[in-house]
Design a protein around this motif. Structure first.
Motif, PDB file in Angstrom:
ATOM      1  N   LYS A  69       0.330   2.855  -3.140  1.00  0.00           N
ATOM      2  CA  LYS A  69      -0.855   3.341  -3.704  1.00  0.00           C
ATOM      3  C   LYS A  69      -1.103   4.828  -2.384  1.00  0.00           C
ATOM      4  O   LYS A  69       0.190   5.260  -1.680  1.00  0.00           O
ATOM      5  N   GLY A  70      -1.593   5.099  -3.153  1.00  0.00           N
ATOM      6  CA  GLY A  70      -2.373   6.694  -2.856  1.00  0.00           C
ATOM      7  C   GLY A  70      -1.085   7.645  -2.930  1.00  0.00           C
ATOM      8  O   GLY A  70      -0.911   8.024  -4.739  1.00  0.00           O
ATOM      9  N   PRO A  71      -2.008   9.177  -3.123  1.00  0.00           N
ATOM     10  CA  PRO A  71      -1.366  10.023  -3.883  1.00  0.00           C
ATOM     11  C   PRO A  71      -0.172  10.811  -3.351  1.00  0.00           C
ATOM     12  O   PRO A  71       0.287  11.177  -3.960  1.00  0.00           O
ATOM     13  N   ALA A  72      -0.021  10.183  -2.900  1.00  0.00           N
ATOM     14  CA  ALA A  72       2.142  10.490  -2.105  1.00  0.00           C
ATOM     15  C   ALA A  72       2.581   9.781  -2.393  1.00  0.00           C
ATOM     16  O   ALA A  72       4.033   9.895  -2.079  1.00  0.00           O
ATOM     17  N   SER A  73       2.755   8.354  -3.509  1.00  0.00           N
ATOM     18  CA  SER A  73       3.587   7.258  -3.260  1.00  0.00           C
ATOM     19  C   SER A  73       4.252   8.059  -4.795  1.00  0.00           C
ATOM     20  O   SER A  73       3.960   9.045  -5.573  1.00  0.00           O
ATOM     21  N   SER A  74       5.622   7.319  -4.775  1.00  0.00           N
ATOM     22  CA  SER A  74       5.931   7.551  -6.342  1.00  0.00           C
ATOM     23  C   SER A  74       5.742   7.325  -7.398  1.00  0.00           C
ATOM     24  O   SER A  74       5.631   5.672  -7.619  1.00  0.00           O
ATOM     25  N   LYS A  75       5.428   7.696  -9.130  1.00  0.00           N
ATOM     26  CA  LYS A  75       5.798   6.346 -10.256  1.00  0.00           C
ATOM     27  C   LYS A  75       7.159   6.051 -10.014  1.00  0.00           C
ATOM     28  O   LYS A  75       6.196   5.237 -11.350  1.00  0.00           O
TER      29      LYS A  75
ATOM     30  N   ILE B 295       0.614  -1.399  -0.259  1.00  0.00           N
ATOM     31  CA  ILE B 295      -0.221   0.420   0.268  1.00  0.00           C
ATOM     32  C   ILE B 295       0.986   0.826   0.039  1.00  0.00           C
ATOM     33  O   ILE B 295       0.361   2.491  -0.287  1.00  0.00           O
ATOM     34  N   ARG B 296       2.003   1.329   0.555  1.00  0.00           N
ATOM     35  CA  ARG B 296       2.821   2.209  -0.024  1.00  0.00           C
ATOM     36  C   ARG B 296       3.634   2.655  -1.142  1.00  0.00           C
ATOM     37  O   ARG B 296       2.828   4.037  -1.881  1.00  0.00           O
TER      38      ARG B 296
END
Lengths: 164, 164
Positions: free
Chosen positions: A98-104, A95-96
């Motif tokens: 996922k979410g808006p703060a994760s790196s592409k 889940i690290r």
DNA sequence: GGTACCGTACTCGGATAAGCAATGTCCGAGTTCGTTGGG
DNA sequence: CCCAACGAACTCGGACATTGCTTATCCGAGTACGGTACC
């Protein structure tokens, strides 16, 4: 977190089988009534042990179950993994990522998740402790803990169930 | 044997909360979308942490969650027991007392079951390893593992979610 | 201008449905033993 | 009397319902803020 009840049942069955003379077999139904557990479902767990090579099954009229290899070479970890499944209790869903703060950038997540590593450390300690105990050790301890009269009664009862 | 997914979610949440300035709170819904998990169900796990005193919740418009005590005093074992339940994975059903070969004398079964003791030994090792890791340790490791740009992005995102 | 009141928006908390894995059960394929008929 | 073939009983193995728990969701109680009317 709940472990399958089949683990407890099969370990008791294995202790019984480890105390039999070599070559002797006991049907699954007899093992079930010896421990007061539902027979057909115990068979399901015994099948899993059979697939893993821990048990060897002889079909036929005089068939039954026996140990698949010497009790010194059967660890509690082998039994737990065979009956309860080899997957660890904690499964990292990443889940690290996922979410808006994760790196592409995928390269960021090449190293394992820190939370996952922490939980895995504990799980490895658990497995290490299980792997350190063989069925032979357990049989010795059980033998010392049970009074002589109970052992004799079990031996007598088994005499009517053993197929050699 | 499967551990509740809430354990993974809440640990990640606790790491985030441990990095906030003292007194700051974050609503549960924000924590959910930060990790990409279903919000209402994450709340259920957060409630369990709140009951255990690991989290402190402030109701109201500017409410949210914060740590209930310093991260040095929160171990991973505390979190797992609060979310996943305090009962051990292996529960002895005392099947040694059942079946035709069991003893009628209760005194025989005063000492714990040998199989139970063997499994409990492994489970204690697991708990010991979890209890040895505090949330402060974990936060430090996560901090070192995450690149600076990702941390900055998370800080910016949290700025719109923190209620002080 | 200051103050007290009220309405609104937002939060957590517990109570309530849906999905899935584990539990429990059943019947079929295969093997061995006992019996029977024949040599 | 010995042997071979047959039938029957018993075993494991995998496929099929059912229960309980985890997952997922919703709505109500409580609190702080912003606006408003009053003094």
């Amino acid at each position: 977190m709940k472990m399958s009840e089949g683990v407890e049942w099969t370990i008791h069955c294995l202790v019984v089988l480890a105390g039999l003379p070599p070559g002797a077999t006991v049907p699954g139904a007899r093992l079930a009534e010896l421990h007061g557990v539902p027979g057909p479902y115990l068979g399901k767990s015994l099948q899993a042990l059979s697939r893993a090579g821990i048990l060897r099954s002889d079909p036929g009229a005089r068939g039954g179950y026996r140990l698949g290899r010497p009790p010194e070479e059967i660890t509690l970890l082998d039994v737990v993994l065979a009956v309860d499944g080899p997957e660890p209790a904690f499964r990292c869903m990443e889940i690290r990522q996922k979410g808006p703060a994760s790196s592409k950038d995928p390269a960021v997540y090449l190293k394992p998740c820190t939370v996952h590593a922490a939980m895995q450390r504990a799980e490895l300690a658990w497995r290490r402790e299980l792997a350190a105990q063989t069925l032979a050790d357990l049989r010795t301890r059980v033998h010392r803990a049970i009074p002589a009269d109970v052992q004799e009664r079990m031996r007598d009862w088994l005499a009517g169930a053993i197929r050699s």
